[in-house]
Design an enzyme around this catalytic site. Structure first.
Site, PDB file in Angstrom:
ATOM      1  CE  LYS A   7      -3.788  -1.747   2.664  1.00 16.03           C
ATOM      2  NZ  LYS A   7      -4.892  -2.528   3.403  1.00 16.03           N
ATOM      3  CG  HIS A  25       0.396  -8.588  18.307  1.00 19.44           C
ATOM      4  ND1 HIS A  25       0.637  -9.290  19.146  1.00 19.44           N
ATOM      5  CD2 HIS A  25       1.985  -9.144  17.948  1.00 19.44           C
ATOM      6  CE1 HIS A  25       1.740  -9.746  19.868  1.00 19.44           C
ATOM      7  NE2 HIS A  25       2.700  -9.173  18.781  1.00 19.44           N
TER       8      HIS A  25
END
Length: 118
Positions: free
Chosen positions: A62, A104
């Site tokens: 991206k 995370h």
């Protein structure tokens, strides 16, 4: 000069299901060095590692402005650790500085990549 910024996330539960099916997805997504590290892991750590590496590759693509596919493939991006345990990303598709970040919890893996031209 900043070339691009990419961010991605993936649900931990989704990665758990992938890991439970065996190593075929990991072998496709991970470079040989990443896969060697992955094979040494178990349980939650294995899920975090695979999900994190997949998401980092998505974030990188991206930031490149291409997405994964024709120009940037899974094997074109590798993230290993330095001596302090920080992620170090390299790519055959970008010659500048790459700054990856990963976090995370029990539900989500989130990654962020900044590309800086030399």
């Amino acid at each position: 000069m900043i070339k691009g910024v990419g961010i991605d996330s993936i649900e931990v539960e989704r990665v758990k299901k992938i890991v439970a099916k065996g190593d075929s997805f990991a072998e496709k997504v991970l470079t040989p060095k990443e896969f060697a590290q992955y094979q040494k892991m178990k349980g939650k750590r294995k899920v975090e590692y695979l999900g994190g590496r997949f998401s980092l590759k998505e974030s990188f693509s991206k930031a490149m402005g291409t997405g994964l596919g024709k120009y940037v493939g899974f094997q074109d991006v590798e993230t290993l650790w330095d001596d302090l345990g920080h992620p170090v990303m390299t790519s055959t598709k970008f010659d500048g500085n790459i700054f990856p970040s990963i976090t995370h919890d029990n539900h989500e893996i989130i990654t962020f990549v900044v590309l800086e031209e030399k």
